[in-house]
Design a protein around this motif. Sequence first.
Motif, PDB file in Angstrom:
ATOM      1  N   ALA A 192      40.085  42.468  50.416  1.00  0.00           N
ATOM      2  CA  ALA A 192      39.955  43.551  49.433  1.00  0.00           C
ATOM      3  C   ALA A 192      40.263  43.045  48.026  1.00  0.00           C
ATOM      4  N   LEU A 193      41.213  42.152  47.932  1.00  0.00           N
ATOM      5  CA  LEU A 193      41.573  41.578  46.634  1.00  0.00           C
ATOM      6  C   LEU A 193      40.416  40.752  46.073  1.00  0.00           C
ATOM      7  N   GLU A 194      39.783  39.987  46.939  1.00  0.00           N
ATOM      8  CA  GLU A 194      38.637  39.196  46.503  1.00  0.00           C
ATOM      9  C   GLU A 194      37.465  40.086  46.114  1.00  0.00           C
ATOM     10  N   ASP A 195      37.290  41.177  46.848  1.00  0.00           N
ATOM     11  CA  ASP A 195      36.198  42.109  46.535  1.00  0.00           C
ATOM     12  C   ASP A 195      36.389  42.738  45.157  1.00  0.00           C
ATOM     13  N   VAL A 196      37.628  43.079  44.841  1.00  0.00           N
ATOM     14  CA  VAL A 196      37.915  43.666  43.531  1.00  0.00           C
ATOM     15  C   VAL A 196      37.563  42.679  42.425  1.00  0.00           C
ATOM     16  N   LYS A 197      37.986  41.448  42.570  1.00  0.00           N
ATOM     17  CA  LYS A 197      37.702  40.442  41.535  1.00  0.00           C
ATOM     18  C   LYS A 197      36.203  40.143  41.445  1.00  0.00           C
ATOM     19  N   THR A 198      35.514  40.221  42.574  1.00  0.00           N
ATOM     20  CA  THR A 198      34.070  39.997  42.561  1.00  0.00           C
ATOM     21  C   THR A 198      33.352  41.079  41.768  1.00  0.00           C
ATOM     22  N   VAL A 199      33.747  42.317  41.964  1.00  0.00           N
ATOM     23  CA  VAL A 199      33.149  43.427  41.219  1.00  0.00           C
ATOM     24  C   VAL A 199      33.372  43.228  39.724  1.00  0.00           C
ATOM     25  N   VAL A 200      34.597  42.857  39.340  1.00  0.00           N
ATOM     26  CA  VAL A 200      34.904  42.638  37.926  1.00  0.00           C
ATOM     27  C   VAL A 200      34.109  41.458  37.385  1.00  0.00           C
ATOM     28  N   TRP A 201      34.031  40.381  38.145  1.00  0.00           N
ATOM     29  CA  TRP A 201      33.325  39.172  37.708  1.00  0.00           C
ATOM     30  C   TRP A 201      31.842  39.444  37.480  1.00  0.00           C
ATOM     31  N   LYS A 202      31.236  40.277  38.324  1.00  0.00           N
ATOM     32  CA  LYS A 202      29.807  40.573  38.211  1.00  0.00           C
ATOM     33  C   LYS A 202      29.494  41.492  37.032  1.00  0.00           C
TER      34      LYS A 202
END
Length: 569
Positions: A192-202
């Motif tokens: 979930a932590l990685e998913d959050v950062k992925t959304v922000v990065w995109k």
Amino acid sequence: PQRVREFNRERSEMKRDVRILLLGEPKVGKTSLIMSLVGEEFPQQVPLRAEEITIPADVTPEKVPTHIVDYSGANVVKYVLVFCSYSDLRSGSSMETILPIMNQFSEIETCVECSAKNLKNISELFYYAQKAVLHPTAPLYDPEDKQLKPQCVRALSRIFSISDQDNDHILSDAELNCFQKLCFGNPLAPQALEDVKTVVWKNTSDGVQDNGLTLNGFLFLNTLFIQRGRHETTWTILRKFGYDDTLELTDEYLYPPLRVSVCCTTELNHLGHQFLQKLFDKYDEDKDSALSPAELKNLFSVLPYMPWGPEVYSNVPLSDDNYISQHGYFCQWMLSAYLDVHRCLEHLGHLGYPILMERESQTSAITVTREKALDLEKRQTQRTVFLCKVIGPRGTGKTDFLRAFLQRSTERNERDPGPPTIYAINTVSIANQDKNLIEVDVETEFLKAADAACDVACLMYDVSDPDSFNYCASIYKVRNHHTCTRCFSASSKLAELKQNKHQSPFISISYSSDGHLYVWTMTDKCTCYFFKTAEAKPIDDFENSSTGPKTCKILLFCSPILIVGMNDF
């Protein structure tokens, strides 16, 4: 201030329940909606107006009691939610008609199509109405600009800064999980932590850096929550960090109640020291055990104002570069807690003490000492901070006395970073324990009864003026008779004191510009002592400092205390 506190208290109390007022033209279905919600079916007979309905907290999603009121004509509306009833009679949607109205009036939180007959969106209607009160959009987000409002950005920036525990301007995975657990009770799963950062990065160009979340990334996430209707997420964060509906820190958060009796004092305790040590380490970027002006400004950047003025550089010991040393940093906090504990609590609140220390309030950082009379009765004390009033006319060397206490030259120069001040605080070692002594400059022209409230009085005199010592003696007699405050006299010039011993039944001090202090008693016999710190050696005269077989130390006794006393060991 009292009226402001009462207003904030009333506002806080209002948040404990929600009142929903149904407004509209006659026969648009207001009463039918209420009856359908309560009876879970469409009523066959509808009264002209429903009585007030109270929904208990345990059956509402937000666990807050909710009162539903049919229109009465005498109410104040704070937030507006538009609902379109009789949707069962329409083949299409009414949103095309409503959207222009919503864009025109920012007070409208949302729009819900519903039908009392078919029970369509009845529960949802009142859920969104409750949500509009508890988690309003208007203070957070500007729908026209599609961005967070400035006040919301300021609040979230403070929260980010407090949560960034290593001051690298990035929230690492550990810091994000600490933040998540603090606000929502549980850490995020690794995926979930990685998913959050992925959304922000995109969606951002600079939201993720070094595998951590930047301030822009943090602000983007909260913008996304609001745009997706999850206002409660951002509000949970804001309220955890002390904010109210206007995005101001509440009085309950900044000024928690702390009762201090007249005869008691306040000190920072080990929890306060622990928090302040972490704060110092965080902002001492060059690790030189001192805070430069830039580092000090960064430390207090989460406050709306700079709490320490330039006089702090004259109050405390400094580093060789004239920066606030770690020792001086703690001295200033001790001075603040002693002189104005409520302002000290305010500063600790701004800095995030109750959040980071996981305490109910910042009062846990303060110890209220017991009454001085009990200390005197038991002949012992747990206090670590003592107050010395330095009393004397202008020109007797009080300022030099305070500067010497901070181990500074008595001559000011262009490198002195701070203006003259009436306070000086430093530590003294007593029986292998550090005690804090506050010295305050008191002009005899402004001497008043309140100046008797101290642990010891230092009476300054001019050795070249015999009348000045007589003045000290007169003050001593008054103080000793009326307040039992211990007194000693001091002179800032190195010279022999030629006074009758019956006129000076207390300790006297002289010191030179190189920091050497000379102490003597004038009771049964005249004994002279020379010392630089806490250790002293008896000497026969001022020119020879090496003679004498005995060693003496400064002793600190409970109030009323004798700040300088000679006992042989």
